[in-house]
Design a protein around this motif. Sequence first.
Motif, PDB file in Angstrom:
ATOM      1  N   GLY A   8       0.816  -1.202   0.000  1.00 53.53           N
ATOM      2  CA  GLY A   8       0.000   0.000   0.000  1.00 53.53           C
ATOM      3  C   GLY A   8       0.849   1.250   0.000  1.00 53.53           C
ATOM      4  O   GLY A   8       2.083   1.164   0.111  1.00 53.53           O
ATOM      5  N   PRO A   9       0.224   2.407  -0.111  1.00 48.91           N
ATOM      6  CA  PRO A   9       0.978   3.665  -0.140  1.00 48.91           C
ATOM      7  C   PRO A   9       1.758   3.904   1.143  1.00 48.91           C
ATOM      8  O   PRO A   9       1.272   3.630   2.242  1.00 48.91           O
ATOM      9  CB  PRO A   9      -0.118   4.721  -0.317  1.00 48.91           C
ATOM     10  CG  PRO A   9      -1.292   3.991  -0.844  1.00 48.91           C
ATOM     11  CD  PRO A   9      -1.213   2.611  -0.287  1.00 48.91           C
ATOM     12  N   GLY A  10       2.960   4.453   0.983  1.00 51.47           N
ATOM     13  CA  GLY A  10       3.780   4.774   2.144  1.00 51.47           C
ATOM     14  C   GLY A  10       3.531   6.173   2.671  1.00 51.47           C
ATOM     15  O   GLY A  10       4.008   6.513   3.757  1.00 51.47           O
ATOM     16  N   LEU A  11       2.777   6.968   1.920  1.00 49.18           N
ATOM     17  CA  LEU A  11       2.500   8.344   2.313  1.00 49.18           C
ATOM     18  C   LEU A  11       1.024   8.643   2.080  1.00 49.18           C
ATOM     19  O   LEU A  11       0.493   8.388   0.995  1.00 49.18           O
ATOM     20  CB  LEU A  11       3.366   9.304   1.506  1.00 49.18           C
ATOM     21  CG  LEU A  11       3.220  10.802   1.812  1.00 49.18           C
ATOM     22  CD1 LEU A  11       3.666  11.104   3.248  1.00 49.18           C
ATOM     23  CD2 LEU A  11       4.029  11.621   0.816  1.00 49.18           C
ATOM     24  N   VAL A  12       0.378   9.138   3.115  1.00 48.50           N
ATOM     25  CA  VAL A  12      -1.037   9.488   3.049  1.00 48.50           C
ATOM     26  C   VAL A  12      -1.211  10.900   3.604  1.00 48.50           C
ATOM     27  O   VAL A  12      -0.575  11.254   4.612  1.00 48.50           O
ATOM     28  CB  VAL A  12      -1.897   8.490   3.857  1.00 48.50           C
ATOM     29  CG1 VAL A  12      -3.377   8.854   3.770  1.00 48.50           C
ATOM     30  CG2 VAL A  12      -1.674   7.063   3.366  1.00 48.50           C
ATOM     31  N   LYS A  13      -2.070  11.671   2.972  1.00 54.69           N
ATOM     32  CA  LYS A  13      -2.301  13.050   3.431  1.00 54.69           C
ATOM     33  C   LYS A  13      -3.267  13.062   4.617  1.00 54.69           C
ATOM     34  O   LYS A  13      -4.178  12.215   4.702  1.00 54.69           O
ATOM     35  CB  LYS A  13      -2.846  13.909   2.296  1.00 54.69           C
ATOM     36  CG  LYS A  13      -1.853  14.206   1.182  1.00 54.69           C
ATOM     37  CD  LYS A  13      -2.464  15.101   0.129  1.00 54.69           C
ATOM     38  CE  LYS A  13      -1.431  15.662  -0.818  1.00 54.69           C
ATOM     39  NZ  LYS A  13      -0.615  14.628  -1.469  1.00 54.69           N
ATOM     40  N   PRO A  14      -3.096  14.035   5.491  1.00 53.83           N
ATOM     41  CA  PRO A  14      -4.052  14.171   6.613  1.00 53.83           C
ATOM     42  C   PRO A  14      -5.470  14.298   6.101  1.00 53.83           C
ATOM     43  O   PRO A  14      -5.715  14.910   5.061  1.00 53.83           O
ATOM     44  CB  PRO A  14      -3.579  15.458   7.297  1.00 53.83           C
ATOM     45  CG  PRO A  14      -2.139  15.560   6.957  1.00 53.83           C
ATOM     46  CD  PRO A  14      -1.993  15.007   5.572  1.00 53.83           C
TER      47      PRO A  14
ATOM     48  N   VAL B 269      -7.275  10.193   8.607  1.00 54.24           N
ATOM     49  CA  VAL B 269      -6.013   9.987   9.318  1.00 54.24           C
ATOM     50  C   VAL B 269      -5.383  11.312   9.734  1.00 54.24           C
ATOM     51  O   VAL B 269      -5.591  12.358   9.105  1.00 54.24           O
ATOM     52  CB  VAL B 269      -5.019   9.158   8.487  1.00 54.24           C
ATOM     53  CG1 VAL B 269      -5.569   7.757   8.240  1.00 54.24           C
ATOM     54  CG2 VAL B 269      -4.671   9.851   7.177  1.00 54.24           C
ATOM     55  N   THR B 270      -4.592  11.234  10.797  1.00 56.72           N
ATOM     56  CA  THR B 270      -3.786  12.352  11.275  1.00 56.72           C
ATOM     57  C   THR B 270      -2.359  11.861  11.465  1.00 56.72           C
ATOM     58  O   THR B 270      -2.068  10.670  11.281  1.00 56.72           O
ATOM     59  CB  THR B 270      -4.310  12.891  12.613  1.00 56.72           C
ATOM     60  OG1 THR B 270      -4.059  11.903  13.629  1.00 56.72           O
ATOM     61  CG2 THR B 270      -5.800  13.199  12.551  1.00 56.72           C
ATOM     62  N   ALA B 271      -1.489  12.762  11.876  1.00 61.10           N
ATOM     63  CA  ALA B 271      -0.090  12.397  12.089  1.00 61.10           C
ATOM     64  C   ALA B 271       0.037  11.279  13.132  1.00 61.10           C
ATOM     65  O   ALA B 271       0.996  10.501  13.104  1.00 61.10           O
ATOM     66  CB  ALA B 271       0.705  13.624  12.522  1.00 61.10           C
TER      67      ALA B 271
ATOM     68  N   VAL C 100       1.805   9.826   7.623  1.00 62.65           N
ATOM     69  CA  VAL C 100       0.720  10.758   7.343  1.00 62.65           C
ATOM     70  C   VAL C 100       1.296  12.168   7.349  1.00 62.65           C
ATOM     71  O   VAL C 100       1.758  12.662   8.389  1.00 62.65           O
ATOM     72  CB  VAL C 100      -0.413  10.639   8.374  1.00 62.65           C
ATOM     73  CG1 VAL C 100      -1.506  11.670   8.087  1.00 62.65           C
ATOM     74  CG2 VAL C 100      -0.989   9.229   8.360  1.00 62.65           C
ATOM     75  N   SER C 101       1.310  12.779   6.189  1.00 61.85           N
ATOM     76  CA  SER C 101       1.909  14.110   6.054  1.00 61.85           C
ATOM     77  C   SER C 101       1.410  14.754   4.771  1.00 61.85           C
ATOM     78  O   SER C 101       1.148  14.065   3.782  1.00 61.85           O
ATOM     79  CB  SER C 101       3.429  14.012   6.030  1.00 61.85           C
ATOM     80  OG  SER C 101       4.019  15.276   5.788  1.00 61.85           O
ATOM     81  N   SER C 102       1.325  16.066   4.815  1.00 61.25           N
ATOM     82  CA  SER C 102       0.912  16.783   3.611  1.00 61.25           C
ATOM     83  C   SER C 102       2.099  17.095   2.729  1.00 61.25           C
ATOM     84  O   SER C 102       1.946  17.619   1.626  1.00 61.25           O
ATOM     85  CB  SER C 102       0.189  18.073   4.008  1.00 61.25           C
ATOM     86  OG  SER C 102       1.001  18.858   4.855  1.00 61.25           O
TER      87      SER C 102
END
Lengths: 117, 108
Positions: free
Chosen positions: A8-14, A87-89, A115-117
């Motif tokens: 799955g993705p390693g980076l997701v936006k808040p 999701v959040t940080a 989780v980061s923008s």
Amino acid sequence: QLQLQESGPGLVKPSETLSLTCTVSGVSISSSNYYWGWIRQPPGKGLEWIGSIYYSGTTYYNPSLKSRLTISVDTSKNQFSLKLSSVTAADTAVYYCARGLEVYDYWGQGTLVTVSS
Amino acid sequence: EIVMTQSPDTLSVSPGERATLSCRASQSVTSNLAWYQQRPGQAPRLLIYGASTRATGIPARFSGSGSGTEFTLTISSLQSEDFAVYYCQQYNDWLPITFGQGTRLEIK
């Protein structure tokens, strides 16, 4: 030999949805009398149980995550999946899939989701 | 929610010596307790379940004891590969299953 592999993705936006899949090899999810679960570990911290699912679809969720959590199973692909919404940080962690409900005897290698923008 | 507290946070022991790790539950979990080992960069590995039953393939130097609220993991003669973080986990109350914060076993 039973093996589990997260993907799955390693980076997701808040505020978005985290989605992971665990592919099981070496045994059929639908023919084994086991539950399949997810556990996570924030960087440098301890383990947190997320939830588990049976091939029939029966699920048990951590009450602290239940409102945002969906665990599902796809027996045709021998996979089970995790979706965590809004999701959040604080959801940044290594996510592990594993076999079990009470104790977990086979684990995937884990995948880091940030989780980061 | 059942809170699991492990002690000490860090334990320094020399190779070949015995290590004793403790785990306390905030309420009775009967014998529904497991221990896991986590080496750096690896997934946890199940060592003990039912408080005292070794999982498949776990060496006899690992032993677990206790019931109710007090539990112990003993490693009788430490090998180099045993230096890791150890977690206890209760499954008497499934919702939720909870882990201790971990004990880091380091080389003295």
